[in-house]
Scaffold this active site. Structure first.
Site, PDB file in Angstrom:
ATOM      1  N   THR A   1       0.858  -1.201  -0.070  1.00  0.00           N
ATOM      2  CA  THR A   1      -0.055   0.062   0.051  1.00  0.00           C
ATOM      3  C   THR A   1       1.065   1.144  -0.033  1.00  0.00           C
ATOM      4  OG1 THR A   1      -1.597  -1.074   1.280  1.00  0.00           O
ATOM      5  CG2 THR A   1      -1.963   1.139   1.327  1.00  0.00           C
TER       6      THR A   1
ATOM      7  N   ARG B   1     -13.040  -8.832  -1.582  1.00  0.00           N
ATOM      8  CA  ARG B   1     -12.200  -8.752  -0.412  1.00  0.00           C
ATOM      9  C   ARG B   1     -11.609  -7.275  -0.333  1.00  0.00           C
ATOM     10  NH1 ARG B   1      -6.592  -7.107   0.897  1.00  0.00           N
ATOM     11  NH2 ARG B   1      -5.679  -8.251   2.405  1.00  0.00           N
TER      12      ARG B   1
ATOM     13  N   GLY C   1      -8.894  -5.132   2.427  1.00  0.00           N
ATOM     14  CA  GLY C   1      -7.762  -5.331   3.214  1.00  0.00           C
ATOM     15  C   GLY C   1      -8.186  -4.061   4.486  1.00  0.00           C
ATOM     16  N   ASP C   2      -6.904  -3.854   5.201  1.00  0.00           N
ATOM     17  CA  ASP C   2      -6.827  -2.901   6.238  1.00  0.00           C
ATOM     18  C   ASP C   2      -6.870  -1.323   5.642  1.00  0.00           C
ATOM     19  OD1 ASP C   2      -4.263  -3.364   5.324  1.00  0.00           O
ATOM     20  OD2 ASP C   2      -3.611  -1.941   6.373  1.00  0.00           O
TER      21      ASP C   2
ATOM     22  N   THR D   1       1.018  -0.911   6.064  1.00  0.00           N
ATOM     23  CA  THR D   1       0.875  -1.741   4.993  1.00  0.00           C
ATOM     24  C   THR D   1       1.557  -2.924   5.404  1.00  0.00           C
ATOM     25  OG1 THR D   1       2.198  -2.017   2.801  1.00  0.00           O
ATOM     26  CG2 THR D   1       3.551  -0.743   4.617  1.00  0.00           C
ATOM     27  N   GLY D   2       0.912  -4.182   4.600  1.00  0.00           N
ATOM     28  CA  GLY D   2       1.228  -5.446   5.083  1.00  0.00           C
ATOM     29  C   GLY D   2      -0.043  -6.031   4.646  1.00  0.00           C
TER      30      GLY D   2
ATOM     31  N   GLY E   1      -3.289  -7.251   5.574  1.00  0.00           N
ATOM     32  CA  GLY E   1      -4.376  -6.410   5.811  1.00  0.00           C
ATOM     33  C   GLY E   1      -5.135  -7.397   6.921  1.00  0.00           C
TER      34      GLY E   1
HETATM   35  N1  ASP Z   1      -2.623  -3.890   3.351  1.00  0.00           N
HETATM   36  C1  ASP Z   1      -2.888  -4.070   2.159  1.00  0.00           C
HETATM   37  C2  ASP Z   1      -3.818  -4.976   2.066  1.00  0.00           C
HETATM   38  O1  ASP Z   1      -4.120  -6.032   2.790  1.00  0.00           O
HETATM   39  C3  ASP Z   1      -1.630  -4.672   1.111  1.00  0.00           C
HETATM   40  C4  ASP Z   1      -0.487  -3.935   1.568  1.00  0.00           C
HETATM   41  O2  ASP Z   1      -0.321  -3.067   2.011  1.00  0.00           O
HETATM   42  O3  ASP Z   1       0.658  -4.808   1.320  1.00  0.00           O
HETATM   43  O4  ASP Z   1      -4.605  -4.941   1.085  1.00  0.00           O
END
Ligand code: ASP
Length: 305
Positions: free
Chosen positions: A149, A177, A179-180, A200-201, A203
């Site tokens: 993200t 779907r 995410g966060d 980020t990561g 979600g």
């Molecule tokens: N957090 C985002 C999601 O889960 C993806 C990401 O930041 O890598 O959609």
């Protein structure tokens, strides 16, 4: 410090460069954050945000974005939005009304059309080929493969804070779907009286702990931003490992009204930071025992996005 701005990943660098000039010219944190995110959303070389993002299982690119104003606490977010390159602009638009601040799926698409956002094709030839390759040769995707993200936090010369995120989410995700990133308190939060944060990561992991809000609460209780972000990720990661034997990738950035930043991560994570005294610079954060260490990027860090 007069102003400061921070963005997730190396991909935020060019946008932060442009946004820094705006903050120096006394433009608002909102203008700066949008400029920085637009740059990533438009760039065909970044395959996790906006144009040329990676699609869901059905080959459709759907984007999530969140926006929060630290003065008014107005929130806007869109989830599973299609056909709009600048999902962040639709999220900001949602933040400007009394109701309907969070829109998903078909409702978000209709709202975008009604508000004059151009109907665009987000799929580039490169991402289409990548998708076909995945279909022909299905292999389980690693948790951190094909997403990231762009999250940007800014503090302007009036000490006004903004937090914003934009992403195409996980590659090959289930249709619908989210995410966060469009979930307030999970992927982003801003409150001028305390600070702002975004994540980020994976979600699904970040939303379990409402981690952006968790960092804000730690800052409210008196922790400095670096302690807050670093302990938040370390403690949560430890708990997940204890509960389920593993933790997926989590990275958090935060900032207070003095432009001081904090970064917490459980993977190797790059971010860009600038303020009125420092040119935009890419840094690397890495997990260490009970926290996160931060250093300037070196030539050996080519493995990181
Ligand atoms: N957090 C985002 C999601 O889960 C993806 C990401 O930041 O890598 O959609």
């Amino acid at each position: 410090m007069k102003w400061a701005i921070i963005g997730t990943w190396k991909m935020s660098y060019q946008g932060i460069l442009k946004a820094s000039q705006q903050l120096e010219q006394n433009l608002s944190a909102s203008d700066a954050v949008l400029t920085a995110i637009h740059d990533v959303e438009e760039n065909p070389n970044f395959h996790s945000v906006g144009y040329s993002g990676l699609p869901n299982k059905e080959g459709i690119i759907t984007c999530d974005a969140g926006y929060m104003d630290g003065t008014t606490l107005q929130v806007g977010a869109v989830g599973a939005l299609e056909h709009v390159i600048h999902a962040i602009d639709v999220a900001k638009k949602c933040s400007e009304t009394r109701f309907n601040n969070v829109l998903v799926g078909q409702g978000a698409n209709i709202f975008a059309q009604k508000n004059g956002f151009a109907n665009e094709n987000l799929m580039s030839e490169e991402t289409y080929q990548y998708y076909l390759k995945q279909l022909q040769n299905p292999k389980p995707l690693a948790a951190y493969n094909g997403h990231d993200t762009v999250g940007v936090l800014a503090c302007d010369q009036k000490k006004h804070l903004i937090a914003a995120t934009s992403t195409s989410g996980l590659f090959m995700k289930e249709p619908g779907r989210i995410g966060d990133s469009p979930l307030v308190g999970c992927g982003f939060y801003a409150d001028d009286t305390i600070g702002c944060a975004c994540a980020t990561g994976v979600g699904e992991e970040i939303m379990r702990g409402c981690l952006s809000y968790d960092v804000i609460i730690r800052m409210k209780q008196g922790q400095d931003p670096q302690t807050a972000a670093s302990q938040c990720v370390a403690e949560f990661s430890k708990r997940m490992i204890k509960q389920k034997g593993y933790v997926d990738a989590i990275s958090l950035i935060c900032m207070n009204q003095e432009g001081e930043i904090g970064v917490g991560t459980n993977v190797k994570f790059a971010f860009t930071y600038a303020n009125d005294q420092h040119m935009p610079t890419i840094y690397i954060a890495e997990p260490k025992e009970n926290g996160t260490s931060v250093r300037a990027i070196t030539d050996s860090d080519i493995d990181i996005d």
